[in-house]
Enzyme design. Structure first.
Site, PDB file in Angstrom:
ATOM      1  N   LYS A   1       0.849  -1.184   0.000  1.00 38.26           N
ATOM      2  CA  LYS A   1       0.000   0.000   0.000  1.00 38.26           C
ATOM      3  C   LYS A   1       0.888   1.237   0.000  1.00 38.26           C
ATOM      4  O   LYS A   1       1.980   1.221   0.602  1.00 38.26           O
ATOM      5  CB  LYS A   1      -0.898  -0.007   1.239  1.00 38.26           C
TER       6      LYS A   1
ATOM      7  N   ASP B   1      -0.470  -0.100  -4.391  1.00 35.89           N
ATOM      8  CA  ASP B   1      -1.909   0.187  -4.392  1.00 35.89           C
ATOM      9  C   ASP B   1      -2.155   1.471  -3.597  1.00 35.89           C
ATOM     10  O   ASP B   1      -1.824   1.539  -2.411  1.00 35.89           O
ATOM     11  CB  ASP B   1      -2.679  -0.984  -3.762  1.00 35.89           C
TER      12      ASP B   1
ATOM     13  N   GLU C   1      -1.935   0.312  -8.746  1.00 33.22           N
ATOM     14  CA  GLU C   1      -3.365   0.055  -8.584  1.00 33.22           C
ATOM     15  C   GLU C   1      -4.102   1.295  -8.080  1.00 33.22           C
ATOM     16  O   GLU C   1      -3.690   1.914  -7.096  1.00 33.22           O
ATOM     17  CB  GLU C   1      -3.552  -1.107  -7.596  1.00 33.22           C
TER      18      GLU C   1
ATOM     19  N   ASP D   1      -9.381  -0.870  -9.590  1.00 35.49           N
ATOM     20  CA  ASP D   1     -10.080  -1.634  -8.552  1.00 35.49           C
ATOM     21  C   ASP D   1     -11.386  -0.902  -8.233  1.00 35.49           C
ATOM     22  O   ASP D   1     -12.444  -1.200  -8.810  1.00 35.49           O
ATOM     23  CB  ASP D   1      -9.155  -1.752  -7.326  1.00 35.49           C
TER      24      ASP D   1
ATOM     25  N   LYS E   1     -13.153  -8.108  -7.693  1.00 36.57           N
ATOM     26  CA  LYS E   1     -13.634  -8.608  -6.400  1.00 36.57           C
ATOM     27  C   LYS E   1     -15.119  -8.879  -6.594  1.00 36.57           C
ATOM     28  O   LYS E   1     -15.874  -7.942  -6.846  1.00 36.57           O
ATOM     29  CB  LYS E   1     -13.454  -7.542  -5.315  1.00 36.57           C
TER      30      LYS E   1
END
Ligand code: MG
Length: 370
Positions: A163, A188, A213, A238, A262
Site C-alpha cells: 500500500k 496500491d 493500482e 479496482d 472482487k
C-alpha cells in the site's frame, strides 16, 4: 429453487496485525455472513464491506440494513431458475453491491451443491490451482516493510503488493526495488492521489513495478486515462470498476491495462464473470482482489480465480495470515510454488464451522418467508 430460510451472522474478528491503507487503519474485520437454505442444502456468502466507509460507501451496517430491508423480501419471493437469476431479482435496488453479493454468492454455493459440483466448475473455472500474491499494509518503517516482504517471499508468495499513501510512496517503491532487484511488486494507492501527482508517478514508473493500482479517485476513469498515457507501468483499476460496463468503458478510454476483480464489489459472481469476459475479449488480464475475507469469502474468491483470464497472481493469501480464528474446517494454505488448491468438493468445498460462528457472532438473526 425457493429459499426457505436465511440466517445472518455479524462476525467481528481481530486481525493479527493492524492493516494500514491510504484510507484507514483496520484492527478488526466485521463481516456479515449469510446462511441460505433450500431443500435441505445450505449455501454460504460473506460480505466484504468493512466497518467504516473508506473503500466505498458500504459498511457492515449498511449491508445488514440492505439485506434485511430490501433484498431479503425479493430473495424469498423468487423461484430461482439458476444462480444468474439472483442479480436480476435485486435490480430494483441501486448500488448496495456488497450486500447483493452476499446473497448472490450464497445462492451460487447452493446451486453448485445441488449439482454436486465444485463452484469453480459452475463458474467455468479451468485451473486446479490459483496464483497467490500477498497484500502488505503500510508499515511504520521501511526496514519493517522490507523484513515483511522477505518473510512473505519465504512463505511462497510470488507477487507482493504494498500500500502507498502521500508521503509514503516513492521512498517505498525505491526501497523495494533497491532490496529486491527482480521482485514482481506492485503498489496500491486506494484513490489517494490526483493528476497533480503526475511527476510522482513518473518517478515511481522508474522503479519498474508490475502495476500501479487505483492511483486516482474511486469513481474516475478519465483522469486515469490521462495518467496511463504518461506512464510505461500499467495501471490497474479496482474501486472504479463496479460493473462489466465500467470495464468496457475503462478499456475503451485506455484508463488502465489490468483489472482487479472482487466479486463482492461488483454484486456477485455473475457480474464478476461478465467483467472477466469483457476483459478477456479485450486482452486485458485480471486478478482477484481481497478485502480481508474470513474463510467463506476467501473460498468464493479461490473458485472465481480459477477462471482462465485470472492470469496474474491475486490477493488471495492463506487465511492464517490474518486471523487466529478459523471459520472453515479446511483453511486455505499457500503451497511452496506460490499456488493455492481450488477445493474439489461440492459448492465452495469447505466445511463451514457453524458452532464457531455462533459462538463468535455479535448478532445472529433468522428469517423465514412471510
Ligand atoms: Mg485495491
Amino acid at each position: 429453487m425457493r429459499i426457505e430460510r436465511v440466517t445472518l451472522h455479524v462476525v467481528r474478528l481481530p486481525l493479527k496485525f493492524p492493516y494500514v491503507t491510504s484510507g484507514s487503519t483496520e484492527t478488526h474485520e466485521a463481516h456479515v455472513l449469510a446462511r441460505v437454505e433450500s431443500d435441505g442444502l445450505v449455501g454460504w456468502g460473506e460480505s466484504i464491506a468493512p466497518e467504516r466507509p473508506w473503500y466505498s460507501g458500504e459498511t457492515t451496517s449498511t449491508v445488514l440494513l440492505a439485506l434485511e430491508e430490501f433484498l431479503l423480501p425479493a430473495l424469498f419471493a423468487a423461484d430461482l431458475a439458476g444462480p444468474e437469476d439472483t442479480a436480476m431479482r435485486f435490480s430494483h435496488v441501486r448500488d448496495h453491491r456488497m450486500a447483493k453479493a452476499t446473497f448472490e454468492m450464497a445462492v451460487w454455493d447452493l446451486f453448485a451443491k445441488r449439482a454436486g459440483l465444485p463452484l469453480a466448475a459452475l463458474l467455468g473455472g479451468t485451473r486446479e490451482r490459483i496464483l497467490c500474491g500477498v497484500a502488505i499494509g503500510l508499515k511504520p518503517t521501511l526496514g519493517e516493510l522490507v523484513a515483511t516482504i522477505e518473510r512473505e517471499l519465504l512463505a511462497g508468495y510470488r507477487r507482493v503488493k504494498v500500500k502507498i499513501r502521500p508521503g509514503e510512496d516513492l521512498t517505498v517503491a525505491r526501497a523495494i526495488r533497491a532490496h529486491f532487484p527482480a521482485l514482481d511488486f506492485m503498489v496500491d494507492a486506494n484513490s489517494a492521489y490526483t493528476l497533480a501527482d503526475l511527476e510522482l508517478f513518473r518517478a515511481i514508473d522508474e522503479t519498474r513495478p508490475m502495476m500501479i493500482e487505483q492511483p486516482l479517485a474511486h469513481d474516475d476513469l478519465v483522469d486515469h486515462a490521462t495518467l496511463q498515457d504518461a506512464l510505461r507501468t500499467p495501471l490497474c483499476l479496482d474501486e472504479s470498476i463496479h460493473t462489466a460496463d465500467d470495464a468496457r468503458k475503462a478499456i475503451q478510454l485506455r484508463a488502465g491495462r489490468i483489472v482487479n476483480i472482487k466479486p463482492g464489489r461488483v454484486g456477485g459472481h455473475a457480474e464478476a464473470k461478465r467483467v472477466h469476459d469483457v476483459c478477456a475479449a479485450a486482452g486485458v488480464p485480471v486478478w482477484c482482489g481481497g478485502m480481508l475475507e474470513m474463510g467463506i469469502g476467501r473460498a468464493h474468491n479461490v473458485h472465481l480465480a480459477s477462471l482462465p483470464n485470472f492470469s496474474l497472481p491475486g490477493d488471495v493469501a492463506a487465511s492464517a495470515r490474518y486471523f487466529e480464528t478459523e471459520l472453515i474446517g479446511e483453511p486455505f494454505v499457500v503451497l511452496a510454488d506460490g499456488t493455492m488448491r481450488v477445493p474439489s468438493g461440492p459448492g465452495i468445498g469447505v466445511t463451514v464451522l457453524e458452532d464457531v460462528i455462533r459462538q463468535v457472532a455479535l448478532d445472529s438473526r433468522e428469517h423465514r418467508p412471510g
